[in-house]
Design an enzyme around this catalytic site. Structure first.
Site, mmCIF file in Angstrom:
data_model
loop_
_atom_site.group_PDB
_atom_site.id
_atom_site.type_symbol
_atom_site.label_atom_id
_atom_site.label_comp_id
_atom_site.label_asym_id
_atom_site.label_seq_id
_atom_site.Cartn_x
_atom_site.Cartn_y
_atom_site.Cartn_z
ATOM 1 N N GLU A 295 27.647 14.001 -1.053
ATOM 2 C CA GLU A 295 26.565 13.882 -2.069
ATOM 3 C C GLU A 295 26.659 12.411 -2.976
ATOM 4 O O GLU A 295 27.947 12.007 -3.324
ATOM 5 C CB GLU A 295 26.840 14.873 -3.141
ATOM 6 C CG GLU A 295 26.281 16.324 -2.481
ATOM 7 C CD GLU A 295 26.176 17.311 -3.829
ATOM 8 O OE1 GLU A 295 26.054 17.035 -4.883
ATOM 9 O OE2 GLU A 295 26.432 18.461 -3.235
ATOM 10 N N GLU B 159 31.985 21.879 -4.290
ATOM 11 C CA GLU B 159 32.438 21.640 -5.749
ATOM 12 C C GLU B 159 33.304 22.683 -6.188
ATOM 13 O O GLU B 159 32.690 23.378 -7.330
ATOM 14 C CB GLU B 159 31.470 21.164 -6.437
ATOM 15 C CG GLU B 159 30.860 19.609 -5.791
ATOM 16 C CD GLU B 159 29.764 19.177 -6.748
ATOM 17 O OE1 GLU B 159 29.456 20.013 -7.811
ATOM 18 O OE2 GLU B 159 29.051 18.247 -6.384
HETATM 19 O O1 IFM Z 1 22.427 19.308 -8.012
HETATM 20 C C1 IFM Z 1 24.004 19.206 -8.081
HETATM 21 C C2 IFM Z 1 24.497 19.646 -6.968
HETATM 22 O O2 IFM Z 1 24.251 21.222 -6.626
HETATM 23 C C3 IFM Z 1 25.880 19.977 -6.846
HETATM 24 N N1 IFM Z 1 26.399 18.394 -7.148
HETATM 25 C C4 IFM Z 1 25.861 17.663 -8.141
HETATM 26 C C5 IFM Z 1 24.377 17.794 -8.045
HETATM 27 C C6 IFM Z 1 23.841 17.055 -9.165
HETATM 28 O O3 IFM Z 1 24.213 17.626 -10.651
#
Ligand code: IFM
Length: 462
Positions: A372, A186
Site C-alpha cells: 500500500e 496492518e
Molecule cells: O484505508 C486504509 C487501509 O485500509 C489500510 N491502510 C491505510 C489506508 C489509508 O488509511
C-alpha cells in the site's frame, strides 16, 4: 464506464519529477492496486453475510466522522465486473483485495461455510484471471465477525483457531487459482488502534487487551502460514505491515530514548517476532504485568518462514519524550517544514527509502512488496467531469522514484500496489477522505478516472 484517452505521461508528470519510466523497473516487477472488502463491497446484510465489528462500531454515534458505514460503500459486491474492468484498463497486472470473514464463516467454526459468500469470491477471482489480473488475497483486513468479538475478539485465544479454520476453508476453495496470500493487513491497527486507541473497531481502550490481541493476531498469522503451505502447493505467503521510519525530535538523551521505545512498539514489536527474534526485550519489560500470555511454541509459530514482506508505507514520524503519553512515554510531534496530505500525514518519499534499507539491513528481508502507498487529498470534479488531482499524481511519482532508487541500491523491492483503486469508506473518516485513483460519486456510484489514475495507466502502458 469508458476510459478517456490516456494523457501523455510527460504531461502529467510534475515538472520537478525526473523522468519516470516503467522500463527503468525490472521486467518482472509487479504493478498493482489494493482494496479491502469492508471499504468497497457494501451488501453488508446480503447473501448470508454476518455482522462484523465494523458494522457494529459504525452504529455508535461519534465513531465515524460523517456518521456513515460500509453498508453500501462502493457497492462493489454488485459492481465488481465494472471495477475489475477499470483495474485491468489501468494496465496493472496484480489486484490485491481482501475477503470478508463474516461472509464465509457466518455461523462460526465447525459449521458449514456460507456457500454464497464463497461463490462470490470464486466469481471475483475468475473475473480477475479473465482480465489478466493476478489475485493477491488478504485474509484479514479488519472485519472480524462480531460473534467472535462477543467472546473477546482477538484477545481471546480461540479466535486464532477460528482464523486457522477460515484460512483452511478459503485456501481449499480458492487455492487452485490464488497463489499470493497475505495473512493480515496492518496488525498494528487491528490491535492498537482497535483495542487501545479505540478509534477503530472494536473501540476498546485497554492496554493489556491490546497487547494480548496483538499477540493472537501474530500467532494467527503463523497458523495461517502453516495452513496455506499445507493446502496450496507453491503458495507465496506474506503479511502486510504498516511500518514507519522515525527520527528523534532532538539529540537529547530523553528524545532519543523515547524514539527507541516508540519504534519498539510501532515497528520492532512486529518485525522481531516475525523474523524469529521474539518480542523486543526492552518493550516487553515496559509492558510489565500487561505483557501477553503465551504458550511455549507461540514464538516459533509466529516466525514461520514467509515468502515476502508486505510494506504499507504512508509516512515517517518524529518522536519526542512525553512522560504522560501512553505506555511508551513518547509522542509524535510535527516535523518542522514537512509537507502533509489532507489527512495530516507527512509526505516523505525519502522515508520509504530509509525504511526499505532498514528492512534489508536489520531483518534481511528477501522479497519486499509495497502493498500500500497513496495519499488522501480532496478532489473536486471540474464542470467537464475531469478530476485534476495533481498532488496525488506528484505523491505517486515521488514515491515510485524512491522505489526505483531502492532497486538501484540493490534492495529487494519486487512490486508496488497503489492504495487504492477507487475512493471508498475510509474507516473512522467515513467518506470524507479520498485515496482513489478512480473517483466515486457515492450518491450515484459513478466511477471516473482521476488524473492520477490516468497517469498511472499511461506510465504502465508506456
Ligand atoms: O484505508 C486504509 C487501509 O485500509 C489500510 N491502510 C491505510 C489506508 C489509508 O488509511
Amino acid at each position: 464506464m469508458s476510459l478517456a484517452p490516456a494523457p501523455a505521461t510527460a504531461s502529467l508528470l510534475a515538472a520537478n519529477v525526473p523522468a519516470l519510466r516503467r522500463r527503468d523497473f525490472p521486467a518482472d516487477f509487479r504493478w498493482g492496486c489494493s482494496t479491502s472488502a469492508y471499504q468497497i463491497e457494501g451488501a453488508a446484510t446480503l447473501d448470508g453475510r454476518a455482522e462484523s465489528i465494523w458494522d457494529r462500531f459504525c452504529t455508535v454515534r461519534g465513531n465515524i466522522r460523517d456518521g456513515s458505514s460500509g453498508a453500501v460503500a462502493c457497492d462493489h459486491y454488485h459492481r465488481w465486473p465494472e471495477d475489475l474492468d477499470l483495474a485491468a484498463q489501468l494496465g496493472i497486472g496484480a489486484y490485491r483485495f481482501s475477503i470478508a470473514w463474516p461472509r464465509i464463516l457466518a455461523d462460526g467454526a465447525g459449521k458449514p461455510p456460507n456457500a454464497k459468500g464463497l461463490d462470490f469470491y470464486s466469481r471475483l477471482i475468475d473475473g480477475m484471471l479473465a482480465r489478466g489480473l493476478e489475485p493477491w488475497a488478504t485474509l484479514y483486513h479488519w472485519d472480524l465477525p462480531q460473534r467472535l468479538q462477543e467472546r473477546g475478539g482477538w484477545s481471546h485465544r480461540d479466535t486464532v483457531d477460528e482464523f486457522a479454520e477460515f484460512t483452511d476453508v478459503l485456501s481449499r476453495r480458492l487455492g487452485d487459482r490464488v497463489r499470493r496470500w497475505i495473512t493480515h493487513n496492518e496488525p498494528w491497527c487491528s490491535a492498537f488502534i482497535g483495542c487501545y486507541d479505540g478509534t477503530h473497531a472494536p473501540g476498546l481502550r485497554d492496554w493489556r487487551t491490546a497487547l494480548q490481541a496483538c499477540h493472537h493476531v501474530l500467532l494467527s498469522h503463523g497458523r495461517a502460514v502453516q495452513v496455506l503451505r499445507a493446502n496450496v502447493p507453491g503458495a507465496q505467503v506474506g503479511i502486510a505491515l504498516s511500518l514507519h521510519p522515525n527520527s528523534s525530535a532532538s539529540a537529547s538523551a530523553a528524545d532519543v530514548a523515547a524514539t527507541r521505545r516508540y519504534d519498539g512498539l510501532r515497528n520492532r514489536w512486529f518485525l522481531d517476532p516475525l523474523y524469529g527474534r521474539g518480542y523486543p526485550a526492552d518493550i516487553w519489560a515496559l509492558c510489565g504485568d500487561n505483557a501477553p500470555r503465551m504458550e511455549s511454541s507461540d514464538l516459533a509459530t509466529i516466525a514461520a518462514p514467509t515468502d515476502f514482506l508486505g510494506v504499507n508505507y504512508y509516512f515517517p514520524e518524529t518522536i519526542a519524550h512525553a512522560p504522560n503519553d501512553g505506555p511508551m512515554s513518547a509522542r509524535v510531534v510535527p516535523t518542522p517544514g514537512a509537507e502533509r496530505t489532507d489527512l495530516g500525514w507527512e509526505v516523505s518519499p525519502a522515508g520509504l527509502l530509509v525504511l526499505l534499507e532498514r528492512l534489508q539491513r536489520e531483518y534481511g528481508a528477501q522479497q519486499i512488496y509495497i502493498t500500500e502507498n497513496g495519499a488522501s487529498y480532496e478532489d473536486h470534479p471540474a464542470a467537464d467531469g475531469t478530476i485534476d488531482d495533481a498532488k496525488r499524481c506528484l505523491y505517486l511519482q515521488q514515491h515510485l522514484l524512491a522505489v526505483r532508487e531502492a532497486i538501484e541500491r540493490g534492495l529487494p523491492v519486487k512490486g508496488y500496489f497503489a492504495w487504492t483503486l477507487m475512493d471508498n469508506f475510509e474507516w473512522a473518516e467515513g467518506y470524507t477522505r479520498r485515496f482513489g485513483l478512480v473517483h466515486v460519486d457515492f450518491a450515484t456510484q459513478q466511477r471516473r478516472l482521476k488524473h492520477s489514475g490516468a497517469w498511472y495507466r499511461s506510465f504502465l502502458r508506456e
